[in-house]
Design a protein around this motif. Structure first.
Motif, PDB file in Angstrom:
ATOM      1  N   THR A 109      53.687  65.995  55.441  1.00 21.32           N
ATOM      2  CA  THR A 109      52.886  65.734  56.635  1.00 21.32           C
ATOM      3  C   THR A 109      53.706  64.979  57.673  1.00 21.32           C
ATOM      4  O   THR A 109      53.726  65.325  58.862  1.00 21.32           O
TER       5      THR A 109
ATOM      6  N   GLU B 202      44.149  65.191  55.801  1.00 22.03           N
ATOM      7  CA  GLU B 202      43.046  65.990  55.274  1.00 22.03           C
ATOM      8  C   GLU B 202      42.874  67.334  55.970  1.00 22.03           C
ATOM      9  O   GLU B 202      42.060  68.150  55.544  1.00 22.03           O
ATOM     10  N   HIS B 203      43.635  67.547  57.048  1.00 21.13           N
ATOM     11  CA  HIS B 203      43.445  68.769  57.833  1.00 21.13           C
ATOM     12  C   HIS B 203      44.586  69.758  57.606  1.00 21.13           C
ATOM     13  O   HIS B 203      45.737  69.360  57.428  1.00 21.13           O
ATOM     14  N   ARG B 204      44.279  71.038  57.654  1.00 12.19           N
ATOM     15  CA  ARG B 204      45.349  72.030  57.710  1.00 12.19           C
ATOM     16  C   ARG B 204      46.152  71.785  58.986  1.00 12.19           C
ATOM     17  O   ARG B 204      45.616  71.280  59.977  1.00 12.19           O
ATOM     18  N   TRP B 205      47.441  72.142  58.937  1.00 11.62           N
ATOM     19  CA  TRP B 205      48.346  71.679  59.986  1.00 11.62           C
ATOM     20  C   TRP B 205      47.953  72.168  61.372  1.00 11.62           C
ATOM     21  O   TRP B 205      48.155  71.472  62.379  1.00 11.62           O
ATOM     22  N   TRP B 206      47.342  73.348  61.474  1.00  8.51           N
ATOM     23  CA  TRP B 206      46.938  73.824  62.796  1.00  8.51           C
ATOM     24  C   TRP B 206      45.935  72.873  63.451  1.00  8.51           C
ATOM     25  O   TRP B 206      45.877  72.763  64.687  1.00  8.51           O
ATOM     26  N   ALA B 207      45.163  72.154  62.603  1.00 10.04           N
ATOM     27  CA  ALA B 207      44.204  71.188  63.142  1.00 10.04           C
ATOM     28  C   ALA B 207      44.796  69.785  63.230  1.00 10.04           C
ATOM     29  O   ALA B 207      44.392  68.985  64.080  1.00 10.04           O
ATOM     30  N   ALA B 208      45.739  69.455  62.351  1.00 12.67           N
ATOM     31  CA  ALA B 208      46.322  68.109  62.332  1.00 12.67           C
ATOM     32  C   ALA B 208      47.359  67.901  63.432  1.00 12.67           C
ATOM     33  O   ALA B 208      47.451  66.811  64.013  1.00 12.67           O
ATOM     34  N   GLU B 209      48.152  68.925  63.724  1.00 13.85           N
ATOM     35  CA  GLU B 209      49.254  68.762  64.689  1.00 13.85           C
ATOM     36  C   GLU B 209      48.797  68.203  66.038  1.00 13.85           C
ATOM     37  O   GLU B 209      49.432  67.283  66.571  1.00 13.85           O
TER      38      GLU B 209
ATOM     39  N   PRO C 138      39.655  68.413  50.887  1.00 11.07           N
ATOM     40  CA  PRO C 138      41.048  68.808  51.143  1.00 11.07           C
ATOM     41  C   PRO C 138      41.930  67.588  51.385  1.00 11.07           C
ATOM     42  O   PRO C 138      41.523  66.631  52.052  1.00 11.07           O
ATOM     43  N   TRP C 139      43.154  67.644  50.845  1.00  9.54           N
ATOM     44  CA  TRP C 139      44.060  66.491  50.949  1.00  9.54           C
ATOM     45  C   TRP C 139      45.492  66.994  50.814  1.00  9.54           C
ATOM     46  O   TRP C 139      45.791  67.811  49.954  1.00  9.54           O
ATOM     47  N   PHE C 140      46.391  66.481  51.675  1.00  9.86           N
ATOM     48  CA  PHE C 140      47.778  66.931  51.682  1.00  9.86           C
ATOM     49  C   PHE C 140      48.724  65.753  51.450  1.00  9.86           C
ATOM     50  O   PHE C 140      48.362  64.591  51.663  1.00  9.86           O
TER      51      PHE C 140
END
Length: 285
Positions: free
Chosen positions: A48, A5-12, A41-43
């Motif tokens: 991922t 659910e997070h943009r990658w800068w926050a998910a990484e 938001p969903w990826f």
């Protein structure tokens, strides 16, 4: 479990921390939209996990669970082969029949009965297994077909990456016993914690019987419990998480899966609990 659910800068950082804290595996959902978060938001799971594989080096990664609602085994086999290569053999495929939620209607497909979903699931697993283990595959089923589907170069893990098959009913359990290197359950839906644990125990005993019926050595099949299907969030406190792990082990489960705490809504909790679990509980396991 880290929701996509997070943009990658926050998910990484979450994926990196899961490895640094010493967890054995990290997973993400494979949905096009999920329950109360369907408008959030969903990826996608595959990119991922690709990014997570590049950000980590030792932790196992996987889907929990990939869905037959919107994936075709021929194309998915290619994605899995690439994922396993990028992760250097660290991918586990969690796979399930697909429920009746958003994923089952967003493509405009006709609704399926529970029996039909299991029929489709059986074809999905069987065809995936064939494509990932033999050079060329022809297949004609009710839901899926393949014409000269190629395997090359094949998975890093041989003969293929491991399947962890979600199953509560007898037919899906037999499928897990035939094709799974692991079995995962969420127990049965219940508003009572005691009744949920009773259902988990009953399902574990039923799976014992199915393994015996299929001639599988029980030590060859890992058992995963998605503990947050219970009415209480497993990361609500360190002591509660320790109790959950102990009860699962007593019922024969080799692995438990919890969710990274979210700020609100489903799985709301404190990220500090993850750190405390890592420092106080994981060393005991």
């Amino acid at each position: 479990m880290i929701l996509p659910e997070h943009r990658w800068w926050a998910a990484e950082p979450l994926w990196r921390m899961a490895e640094e804290y010493g967890f054995a595996h990290a997973w993400t959902y494979d949905h096009l939209g999920w329950r109360s978060l369907v408008d959030k938001p969903w990826f996608d799971a595959v990119p991922t996990l690709t990014a997570a594989a590049m950000a980590t080096s030792t932790i196992r990664l996987g889907t929990l669970v990939a869905s037959a609602n919107f994936r075709h085994p021929v194309h998915f086999a290619r994605e899995l082969t690439a994922l396993d290569d990028i992760a250097d053999g660290r991918i586990t495929l969690g796979v399930g029949a697909g429920g009746g939620g958003f994923d089952s209607v967003v493509l405009g497909q006709p609704a399926l009965s529970a029996r039909e979903r299991v029929d489709r699931f059986t074809e999905f697993v069987e065809l995936l297994d064939l494509i990932l283990t033999q050079d060329r595959t022809d297949y004609t089923g009710t839901y899926y077909s393949a014409v000269q589907a190629r395997r090359a170069p094949g998975c890093v893990q041989q003969p293929r990456l491991p399947f962890v098959i979600a199953a509560n009913g007898p037919r899906s359990m037999r499928l897990a016993a035939r094709h799974g290197q692991g079995w995962v359950t969420t127990g049965r839906q219940s508003e009572s914690l005691d009744s949920w644990w009773r259902s988990v125990g009953e399902l574990s005993l039923r799976f014992d019987a199915v393994l015996a019926e299929q001639g599988r050595d029980p030590t060859e099949v890992d058992r995963y419990l998605q503990v947050d299907a219970a009415p209480v969030f497993s990361m609500s406190s360190v002591e509660y998480f320790r109790d959950v792990v102990g009860r699962a082990a007593e019922l024969g489960f080799t692995d438990v899966i919890t969710h990274w705490p979210r700020a609100d809504g489903p799985y709301a909790g404190k990220e500090s609990t993850v750190e405390e679990v890592a420092s106080e509980v994981l060393p005991e396991l």
